[in-house]
Design a protein around this motif. Structure first.
Motif, PDB file in Angstrom:
ATOM      1  N   THR A 242      -2.245  12.095 -10.982  1.00  0.00           N
ATOM      2  CA  THR A 242      -3.673  12.405 -10.853  1.00  0.00           C
ATOM      3  C   THR A 242      -4.472  11.244 -10.260  1.00  0.00           C
ATOM      4  N   PRO A 243      -4.266   9.978 -10.700  1.00  0.00           N
ATOM      5  CA  PRO A 243      -5.003   8.867 -10.083  1.00  0.00           C
ATOM      6  C   PRO A 243      -4.671   8.698  -8.600  1.00  0.00           C
ATOM      7  N   VAL A 244      -3.434   8.944  -8.210  1.00  0.00           N
ATOM      8  CA  VAL A 244      -3.027   8.810  -6.807  1.00  0.00           C
ATOM      9  C   VAL A 244      -3.727   9.867  -5.958  1.00  0.00           C
ATOM     10  N   ILE A 245      -3.741  11.096  -6.442  1.00  0.00           N
ATOM     11  CA  ILE A 245      -4.400  12.183  -5.718  1.00  0.00           C
ATOM     12  C   ILE A 245      -5.897  11.906  -5.603  1.00  0.00           C
ATOM     13  N   GLY A 246      -6.473  11.391  -6.693  1.00  0.00           N
ATOM     14  CA  GLY A 246      -7.902  11.063  -6.677  1.00  0.00           C
ATOM     15  C   GLY A 246      -8.234  10.023  -5.625  1.00  0.00           C
ATOM     16  N   TYR A 247      -7.442   8.961  -5.537  1.00  0.00           N
ATOM     17  CA  TYR A 247      -7.713   7.920  -4.533  1.00  0.00           C
ATOM     18  C   TYR A 247      -7.452   8.452  -3.126  1.00  0.00           C
ATOM     19  N   PHE A 248      -6.419   9.251  -2.968  1.00  0.00           N
ATOM     20  CA  PHE A 248      -6.118   9.845  -1.664  1.00  0.00           C
ATOM     21  C   PHE A 248      -7.316  10.630  -1.137  1.00  0.00           C
ATOM     22  N   LEU A 249      -7.891  11.491  -1.989  1.00  0.00           N
ATOM     23  CA  LEU A 249      -9.042  12.300  -1.579  1.00  0.00           C
ATOM     24  C   LEU A 249     -10.253  11.427  -1.285  1.00  0.00           C
ATOM     25  N   PHE A 250     -10.479  10.403  -2.121  1.00  0.00           N
ATOM     26  CA  PHE A 250     -11.587   9.469  -1.898  1.00  0.00           C
ATOM     27  C   PHE A 250     -11.449   8.782  -0.547  1.00  0.00           C
TER      28      PHE A 250
END
Length: 289
Positions: A242-250
């Protein structure tokens, strides 16, 4: 001068970067029902202290990057000592691999051969966007998973774990990050005459390609655990990433507003973040196993 060469050589071997490939080994180790402990130690040493650093050094020697490369913001100039060190590490790794089996040593030689062809000027697979992607996709993912699984299980077929599917999961997750590691190097790659996948796709296309491949890997991983009635392992995957996906989208949103955000710094953050959580995930699976 010798000390400068030693420092430059060590920097270009990029030992910390080699650890980012550790999750493939951990996944294989966790899926082997009764791994050979001695083989497990030797395989880890061969890959992460000899073969991966040798590959990094060899490619750096022929690339002669002046701009930032993976985990090196200001890469020092390369020298002949880097070339000879990479060759010595490569063949020392092959000899150590023989302690496991001839089969594993042959796998290491095959990996080394394609790794050298990636950057060597006489072949330079790196010039061809799709071919270079397929080489990384196959050999850093599925091929390494298969090599590790075979070595750790002493050649026994994996009836409990479909090796080909687990290997494909590894290929998808590693391949998903591939164009994003090139996204800030377009100008330097163009100067060398290389046409990378990220250059072909563009900034927007690189993000979309990575997202699609990550989604494919995630779906395969869900199917892998679901068929074995271990859905809790996939739930852990969702939590870890989840943190990886969040940073990717950001980062993706920032790049769409300002292409200059496709920088070495942003790439490094995503690389380290995804590498860390992959280590946590596959390390946790190994512990639970």
């Amino acid at each position: 001068m010798a000390e400068l060469h030693i420092g430059s050589t060590l920097a270009h071997l990029r030992l910390p970067f080699s650890l980012l490939l550790l999750p493939v080994y951990l996944f294989a180790l966790g899926e082997v029902p009764s791994p050979n402990t001695f083989h497990a130690l030797v395989v880890f040493i061969v890959l992460h202290l000899f073969i991966y650093p040798a590959s990094n050094g060899f490619n750096s020697y022929f690339d002669k990057d002046e701009g930032s490369i993976a985990l090196l913001k200001h890469p020092p100039k390369v020298s002949s000592s880097l070339y000879y060190t990479s060759i010595m590490l490569e063949w020392a790794g092959v000899l150590l691999a023989l302690l496991v089996s001839l089969h594993f040593a042959v796998c290491v030689i095959i990996y080394n051969s394609f790794s050298k062809a990636y950057s060597h000027p006489s072949i330079r697979i790196k010039k061809y966007p799709m071919l270079s992607f397929l080489i990384v996709f196959l050999f850093q993912g599925a091929f390494i998973y298969y090599s590790c699984y075979h070595a750790l299980s002493m050649g026994e077929a994996g009836q409990e774990a479909p090796v080909w599917m687990a290997g494909l999961v590894c290929s998808c997750l590693i391949g998903a990050s591939y164009p994003l590691t090139q996204i800030y190097q377009h100008e330097e790659d163009a100067r060398r005459g290389d046409r990378t996948l990220s250059m072909l796709l563009g900034v927007r296309g690189s993000f979309i390609f990575s997202a699609m491949l990550f989604l494919a890997g995630s779906c395969l991983l869900y199917y892998y655990w679901n068929t074995r009635d271990e859905r809790a392992n996939f739930n852990l995957y969702l939590i870890c990433f989840t943190p990886v996906i969040g940073y990717f989208l950001f980062w993706f949103i920032r790049c769409m507003k300002d292409p200059a955000q496709a920088s070495f710094g942003r790439t490094t953050v995503l690389t380290l973040l995804s590498g860390l959580f992959m280590l946590i995930y596959f390390g946790s699976l190994l512990f639970l196993h």
